[in-house]
Write a protein that holds these residues in place. Structure first.
Motif, PDB file in Angstrom:
ATOM      1  N   GLY A  20       0.819  -1.206   0.000  1.00 17.23           N
ATOM      2  CA  GLY A  20       0.000   0.000   0.000  1.00 17.23           C
ATOM      3  C   GLY A  20       0.851   1.253   0.000  1.00 17.23           C
ATOM      4  N   LYS A  21       0.197   2.376  -0.031  1.00 17.55           N
ATOM      5  CA  LYS A  21       0.877   3.669  -0.018  1.00 17.55           C
ATOM      6  C   LYS A  21       1.573   3.878   1.332  1.00 17.55           C
ATOM      7  CE  LYS A  21      -2.302   5.663  -3.279  1.00 17.55           C
ATOM      8  NZ  LYS A  21      -3.315   6.646  -3.570  1.00 17.55           N
ATOM      9  N   PRO A  22       2.695   4.601   1.333  1.00 18.80           N
ATOM     10  CA  PRO A  22       3.442   4.804   2.580  1.00 18.80           C
ATOM     11  C   PRO A  22       2.618   5.392   3.716  1.00 18.80           C
ATOM     12  CG  PRO A  22       4.737   5.546   0.723  1.00 18.80           C
ATOM     13  CD  PRO A  22       3.368   5.207   0.188  1.00 18.80           C
ATOM     14  N   SER A  23       1.653   6.211   3.402  1.00 18.56           N
ATOM     15  CA  SER A  23       0.866   6.842   4.461  1.00 18.56           C
ATOM     16  C   SER A  23      -0.001   5.845   5.215  1.00 18.56           C
ATOM     17  CB  SER A  23      -0.008   7.945   3.870  1.00 18.56           C
ATOM     18  OG  SER A  23      -0.892   7.408   2.909  1.00 18.56           O
ATOM     19  N   ALA A  25       0.869   2.245   5.404  1.00 17.37           N
ATOM     20  CA  ALA A  25       1.672   1.098   5.834  1.00 17.37           C
ATOM     21  C   ALA A  25       0.816  -0.159   5.881  1.00 17.37           C
ATOM     22  CB  ALA A  25       2.352   1.363   7.167  1.00 17.37           C
ATOM     23  N   MET A  26       0.384  -0.582   4.705  1.00 18.38           N
ATOM     24  CA  MET A  26      -0.428  -1.788   4.591  1.00 18.38           C
ATOM     25  C   MET A  26       0.176  -2.700   3.531  1.00 18.38           C
ATOM     26  SD  MET A  26      -4.456  -2.272   3.691  1.00 18.38           S
ATOM     27  CE  MET A  26      -4.281  -2.301   1.921  1.00 18.38           C
ATOM     28  N   VAL A  27       0.151  -3.990   3.807  1.00 17.11           N
ATOM     29  CA  VAL A  27       0.618  -5.000   2.864  1.00 17.11           C
ATOM     30  C   VAL A  27      -0.451  -6.066   2.783  1.00 17.11           C
ATOM     31  CG1 VAL A  27       2.356  -6.782   2.468  1.00 17.11           C
ATOM     32  CG2 VAL A  27       3.043  -4.575   3.365  1.00 17.11           C
ATOM     33  N   GLU A  28      -0.762  -6.486   1.553  1.00 20.32           N
ATOM     34  CA  GLU A  28      -1.714  -7.579   1.359  1.00 20.32           C
ATOM     35  C   GLU A  28      -0.963  -8.794   0.854  1.00 20.32           C
ATOM     36  OE1 GLU A  28      -5.900  -5.357   0.394  1.00 20.32           O
ATOM     37  OE2 GLU A  28      -4.728  -6.092  -1.285  1.00 20.32           O
ATOM     38  N   LEU A  29      -1.320  -9.945   1.398  1.00 19.39           N
ATOM     39  CA  LEU A  29      -0.721 -11.213   1.010  1.00 19.39           C
ATOM     40  C   LEU A  29      -1.796 -12.055   0.350  1.00 19.39           C
ATOM     41  CD1 LEU A  29       1.504 -13.455   1.168  1.00 19.39           C
ATOM     42  CD2 LEU A  29       0.549 -14.021   3.420  1.00 19.39           C
ATOM     43  N   LEU A  30      -1.544 -12.489  -0.887  1.00 23.57           N
ATOM     44  CA  LEU A  30      -2.426 -13.425  -1.569  1.00 23.57           C
ATOM     45  C   LEU A  30      -1.697 -14.759  -1.574  1.00 23.57           C
ATOM     46  CD1 LEU A  30      -5.019 -14.050  -3.059  1.00 23.57           C
ATOM     47  CD2 LEU A  30      -3.912 -13.355  -5.176  1.00 23.57           C
ATOM     48  N   ASP A  31      -2.231 -15.701  -0.794  1.00 25.14           N
ATOM     49  CA  ASP A  31      -1.591 -16.985  -0.566  1.00 25.14           C
ATOM     50  C   ASP A  31      -2.664 -18.063  -0.551  1.00 25.14           C
ATOM     51  OD1 ASP A  31       0.352 -18.893   0.218  1.00 25.14           O
ATOM     52  OD2 ASP A  31      -0.121 -18.556   2.326  1.00 25.14           O
ATOM     53  N   GLY A  40       0.321  -1.858   9.822  1.00 21.48           N
ATOM     54  CA  GLY A  40       1.290  -1.691  10.891  1.00 21.48           C
ATOM     55  C   GLY A  40       1.767  -0.268  11.004  1.00 21.48           C
ATOM     56  N   THR A  41       2.706  -0.080  11.890  1.00 18.72           N
ATOM     57  CA  THR A  41       3.273   1.253  12.080  1.00 18.72           C
ATOM     58  C   THR A  41       4.128   1.654  10.889  1.00 18.72           C
ATOM     59  OG1 THR A  41       5.114   0.297  13.312  1.00 18.72           O
ATOM     60  CG2 THR A  41       3.246   1.109  14.594  1.00 18.72           C
ATOM     61  N   ASP A  42       4.695   0.657  10.198  1.00 21.30           N
ATOM     62  CA  ASP A  42       5.483   0.901   8.995  1.00 21.30           C
ATOM     63  C   ASP A  42       5.552  -0.405   8.200  1.00 21.30           C
ATOM     64  OD1 ASP A  42       7.435  -0.675  10.257  1.00 21.30           O
ATOM     65  OD2 ASP A  42       8.715   1.018  10.754  1.00 21.30           O
ATOM     66  N   TYR A  43       6.282  -0.376   7.084  1.00 21.87           N
ATOM     67  CA  TYR A  43       6.347  -1.558   6.217  1.00 21.87           C
ATOM     68  C   TYR A  43       7.069  -2.729   6.882  1.00 21.87           C
ATOM     69  CZ  TYR A  43       4.660   1.189   2.278  1.00 21.87           C
ATOM     70  OH  TYR A  43       3.894   1.958   1.442  1.00 21.87           O
ATOM     71  N   LEU A  44       8.078  -2.446   7.689  1.00 24.07           N
ATOM     72  CA  LEU A  44       8.772  -3.540   8.372  1.00 24.07           C
ATOM     73  C   LEU A  44       7.831  -4.259   9.330  1.00 24.07           C
ATOM     74  CD1 LEU A  44      11.395  -5.108   8.800  1.00 24.07           C
ATOM     75  CD2 LEU A  44      11.957  -3.474  10.617  1.00 24.07           C
ATOM     76  N   ASP A  45       7.002  -3.524  10.009  1.00 18.30           N
ATOM     77  CA  ASP A  45       6.002  -4.120  10.891  1.00 18.30           C
ATOM     78  C   ASP A  45       5.058  -5.018  10.082  1.00 18.30           C
ATOM     79  OD1 ASP A  45       4.488  -4.617  13.219  1.00 18.30           O
ATOM     80  OD2 ASP A  45       3.257  -2.831  12.919  1.00 18.30           O
ATOM     81  N   CYS A  46       4.617  -4.537   8.929  1.00 17.98           N
ATOM     82  CA  CYS A  46       3.745  -5.337   8.061  1.00 17.98           C
ATOM     83  C   CYS A  46       4.459  -6.599   7.582  1.00 17.98           C
ATOM     84  CB  CYS A  46       3.282  -4.523   6.859  1.00 17.98           C
ATOM     85  SG  CYS A  46       2.230  -3.118   7.251  1.00 17.98           S
ATOM     86  N   LEU A  47       5.713  -6.448   7.158  1.00 18.51           N
ATOM     87  CA  LEU A  47       6.471  -7.606   6.688  1.00 18.51           C
ATOM     88  C   LEU A  47       6.626  -8.634   7.805  1.00 18.51           C
ATOM     89  CD1 LEU A  47       8.157  -9.112   4.582  1.00 18.51           C
ATOM     90  CD2 LEU A  47      10.138  -7.789   5.370  1.00 18.51           C
ATOM     91  N   THR A  48       6.873  -8.181   9.010  1.00 16.53           N
ATOM     92  CA  THR A  48       7.003  -9.100  10.148  1.00 16.53           C
ATOM     93  C   THR A  48       5.718  -9.893  10.343  1.00 16.53           C
ATOM     94  OG1 THR A  48       8.619  -7.657  11.202  1.00 16.53           O
ATOM     95  CG2 THR A  48       7.472  -9.219  12.626  1.00 16.53           C
ATOM     96  N   ASN A  81       9.928   4.789   6.177  1.00  7.31           N
ATOM     97  CA  ASN A  81       8.705   4.132   6.634  1.00  7.31           C
ATOM     98  C   ASN A  81       8.891   2.618   6.706  1.00  7.31           C
ATOM     99  OD1 ASN A  81       6.121   4.315   7.699  1.00  7.31           O
ATOM    100  ND2 ASN A  81       5.119   4.095   5.715  1.00  7.31           N
ATOM    101  N   GLY A  82      10.108   2.208   7.073  1.00  6.01           N
ATOM    102  CA  GLY A  82      10.400   0.795   7.243  1.00  6.01           C
ATOM    103  C   GLY A  82      10.622   0.027   5.958  1.00  6.01           C
ATOM    104  N   ARG A  83      10.730   0.702   4.840  1.00  5.79           N
ATOM    105  CA  ARG A  83      10.861   0.022   3.545  1.00  5.79           C
ATOM    106  C   ARG A  83      12.310  -0.353   3.223  1.00  5.79           C
ATOM    107  NH1 ARG A  83       7.547  -0.254  -1.410  1.00  5.79           N
ATOM    108  NH2 ARG A  83       8.729  -1.781  -2.589  1.00  5.79           N
ATOM    109  N   GLN A  84      13.267   0.339   3.808  1.00  4.25           N
ATOM    110  CA  GLN A  84      14.683   0.073   3.569  1.00  4.25           C
ATOM    111  C   GLN A  84      15.323  -0.454   4.852  1.00  4.25           C
ATOM    112  OE1 GLN A  84      16.542   0.798   0.559  1.00  4.25           O
ATOM    113  NE2 GLN A  84      14.484   0.924  -0.278  1.00  4.25           N
TER     114      GLN A  84
END
Length: 134
Positions: A20-23, A25-31, A40-48, A81-84
């Motif tokens: 999702g957009k940085p503002s 901090a959302m990630v969708e998983l299609l599995d 999450g609070t940032d992308y790293l939180d979402c990835l975790t 935003n946790g992306r790097q």
């Protein structure tokens, strides 16, 4: 984006990650035909969160953020935003830190579980700062 997952037997499956957009901090998983959104609070939180779900199924996500020697500093995490995250150097203190996109793909043999990554980062820190063991 398509990423691979690997199980303990070396079996490979693909998943789709939508970032999702940085503002937001959302990630969708299609599995396995199921779509799950992680906020999450940032992308790293979402990835975790994504990695925890996949690890619960016995699979590791094949991305830069799952390498044993990849970890952000607080400042880099805040600015991106946790992306790097940094690739922790294995050599001298003078070695430059390389940054990577945590969602960039890597080969299955280069990833570890969240627990193993944590142990690796703590070991790195303790070796570099023996007076400040954690």
């Amino acid at each position: 984006m398509y990423l691979q997952t690997v199980d303990a037997d070396g079996g490979i499956q693909e998943v789709i990650i939508q970032i999702g957009k940085p503002s937001t901090a959302m990630v969708e998983l299609l599995d396995d035909q199921f779509r799950t959104a992680f906020r999450g609070t940032d992308y790293l939180d979402c990835l975790t969160q994504v990695r925890k779900q996949l690890e619960h199924k016995g699979r590791l996500l094949c991305c830069q953020g799952a390498r044993p020697n990849v970890h952000p500093s607080g400042q880099l995490r805040q600015f991106t935003n946790g992306r790097q995250a940094y690739v922790l150097p294995s050599g001298t203190h003078d070695e430059a830190h390389t940054t990577v996109d945590i969602f960039a793909p890597v080969l299955p043999g280069n990833v570890v579980s969240l627990d193993d990554q944590r142990i690796s980062v703590i070991s790195y820190w303790n070796a570099r700062h023996p007076r400040n063991q954690i």
